[in-house]
Design a protein around this motif. Sequence first.
Motif, PDB file in Angstrom:
ATOM      1  N   ASN A 104      41.695  31.966  36.844  1.00 33.68           N
ATOM      2  CA  ASN A 104      41.250  32.802  35.735  1.00 33.68           C
ATOM      3  C   ASN A 104      40.510  31.979  34.687  1.00 33.68           C
ATOM      4  O   ASN A 104      39.461  32.399  34.183  1.00 33.68           O
ATOM      5  CB  ASN A 104      42.446  33.523  35.099  1.00 33.68           C
ATOM      6  CG  ASN A 104      42.007  34.521  34.061  1.00 33.68           C
ATOM      7  OD1 ASN A 104      41.272  35.451  34.346  1.00 33.68           O
ATOM      8  ND2 ASN A 104      42.470  34.324  32.836  1.00 33.68           N
ATOM      9  N   GLY A 133      37.060  31.520  35.530  1.00 40.17           N
ATOM     10  CA  GLY A 133      36.287  32.741  35.679  1.00 40.17           C
ATOM     11  C   GLY A 133      36.152  33.210  37.118  1.00 40.17           C
ATOM     12  O   GLY A 133      35.269  34.015  37.430  1.00 40.17           O
ATOM     13  N   LYS A 134      37.018  32.747  37.986  1.00 40.52           N
ATOM     14  CA  LYS A 134      36.975  33.150  39.393  1.00 40.52           C
ATOM     15  C   LYS A 134      37.530  34.564  39.536  1.00 40.52           C
ATOM     16  O   LYS A 134      38.337  35.022  38.730  1.00 40.52           O
ATOM     17  CB  LYS A 134      37.786  32.187  40.270  1.00 40.52           C
ATOM     18  CG  LYS A 134      37.323  30.749  40.183  1.00 40.52           C
ATOM     19  CD  LYS A 134      35.901  30.582  40.653  1.00 40.52           C
ATOM     20  CE  LYS A 134      35.469  29.119  40.579  1.00 40.52           C
ATOM     21  NZ  LYS A 134      34.125  28.909  41.088  1.00 40.52           N
ATOM     22  N   LEU A 135      37.104  35.247  40.582  1.00 44.69           N
ATOM     23  CA  LEU A 135      37.527  36.617  40.819  1.00 44.69           C
ATOM     24  C   LEU A 135      39.002  36.665  41.194  1.00 44.69           C
ATOM     25  O   LEU A 135      39.450  35.933  42.082  1.00 44.69           O
ATOM     26  CB  LEU A 135      36.701  37.240  41.944  1.00 44.69           C
ATOM     27  CG  LEU A 135      37.058  38.676  42.319  1.00 44.69           C
ATOM     28  CD1 LEU A 135      36.749  39.621  41.167  1.00 44.69           C
ATOM     29  CD2 LEU A 135      36.292  39.091  43.560  1.00 44.69           C
ATOM     30  N   GLN A 144      35.830  42.112  33.490  1.00 44.36           N
ATOM     31  CA  GLN A 144      35.331  40.752  33.655  1.00 44.36           C
ATOM     32  C   GLN A 144      35.615  40.260  35.075  1.00 44.36           C
ATOM     33  O   GLN A 144      35.123  40.843  36.024  1.00 44.36           O
ATOM     34  CB  GLN A 144      35.888  39.835  32.572  1.00 44.36           C
ATOM     35  CG  GLN A 144      35.444  40.255  31.180  1.00 44.36           C
ATOM     36  CD  GLN A 144      36.042  39.419  30.089  1.00 44.36           C
ATOM     37  OE1 GLN A 144      36.912  38.582  30.310  1.00 44.36           O
ATOM     38  NE2 GLN A 144      35.562  39.613  28.871  1.00 44.36           N
ATOM     39  N   ASN A 145      36.420  39.215  35.232  1.00 43.32           N
ATOM     40  CA  ASN A 145      36.658  38.629  36.561  1.00 43.32           C
ATOM     41  C   ASN A 145      37.874  39.211  37.276  1.00 43.32           C
ATOM     42  O   ASN A 145      38.258  38.731  38.331  1.00 43.32           O
ATOM     43  CB  ASN A 145      36.841  37.110  36.439  1.00 43.32           C
ATOM     44  CG  ASN A 145      38.071  36.745  35.619  1.00 43.32           C
ATOM     45  OD1 ASN A 145      38.263  37.252  34.515  1.00 43.32           O
ATOM     46  ND2 ASN A 145      38.904  35.869  36.148  1.00 43.32           N
ATOM     47  N   GLU A 196      36.436  30.837  45.408  1.00 41.61           N
ATOM     48  CA  GLU A 196      35.675  31.848  44.673  1.00 41.61           C
ATOM     49  C   GLU A 196      36.542  33.007  44.205  1.00 41.61           C
ATOM     50  O   GLU A 196      36.219  33.652  43.215  1.00 41.61           O
ATOM     51  CB  GLU A 196      34.546  32.399  45.540  1.00 41.61           C
ATOM     52  CG  GLU A 196      33.413  31.417  45.714  1.00 41.61           C
ATOM     53  CD  GLU A 196      32.211  32.056  46.360  1.00 41.61           C
ATOM     54  OE1 GLU A 196      31.904  33.228  46.067  1.00 41.61           O
ATOM     55  OE2 GLU A 196      31.585  31.368  47.177  1.00 41.61           O
ATOM     56  N   ALA A 197      37.623  33.283  44.952  1.00 43.14           N
ATOM     57  CA  ALA A 197      38.419  34.459  44.625  1.00 43.14           C
ATOM     58  C   ALA A 197      39.820  34.352  45.206  1.00 43.14           C
ATOM     59  O   ALA A 197      40.066  33.594  46.142  1.00 43.14           O
ATOM     60  CB  ALA A 197      37.744  35.714  45.168  1.00 43.14           C
ATOM     61  N   LYS A 212      37.745  47.302  36.875  1.00 42.07           N
ATOM     62  CA  LYS A 212      37.187  45.942  36.813  1.00 42.07           C
ATOM     63  C   LYS A 212      37.007  45.585  35.347  1.00 42.07           C
ATOM     64  O   LYS A 212      36.395  46.334  34.591  1.00 42.07           O
ATOM     65  CB  LYS A 212      35.851  45.858  37.539  1.00 42.07           C
ATOM     66  CG  LYS A 212      35.276  44.445  37.521  1.00 42.07           C
ATOM     67  CD  LYS A 212      33.974  44.363  38.302  1.00 42.07           C
ATOM     68  CE  LYS A 212      33.462  42.958  38.430  1.00 42.07           C
ATOM     69  NZ  LYS A 212      33.271  42.216  37.202  1.00 42.07           N
TER      70      LYS A 212
END
Length: 164
Positions: free
Chosen positions: A86, A89-91, A148-149, A62-63, A146
């Motif tokens: 990236n 779209g992962k953190l 986006q992701n 997830e990140a 911050k």
Amino acid sequence: MGKILCFIYEEMVDFEMTLACHLLNREIVCIAYEKKVIKSKSGIRYYPMATVKDALDFTDVEALIIPGGFNDEQRQELTDLIQNLNNKGKLLAAICAGTQYLARAGVLQGKMYTTVLTQEKLREFFPLTLEDPFPRETYVNKHVVKDQNIITALGNAFIDCRNT
């Protein structure tokens, strides 16, 4: 719920990641280039659960958290991991000088970010680095940014500075 990866490396500033990891209250998987003891700036020793190459095959991430530190070794597998996460779209969270890894991977292009590594600090801490990896036109002088992701923060961003 997926894994939260934390990239650890020699001389990392471990206090920057511990509060974030504590607050997440999730499965944290420390990753490094090699499965060997990593000594942080504080002198605490860490042992990664997996290598960065192993993490490229994880399907439930997830990140990624990258703490700061003044070690600028960036291997291709870390760049690949950052770009892969990236693209999904992962953190991606980087603290203090840890933002250098995101910059070298090219994921800060067109994104607002913050870092302690001004052009002057970059030359001071990494005198052998030939070029500035940061897209300076999107730099923001804030404690936390911050876009986006991607979350970037200064090393002291966990401190409430409103009363100082």
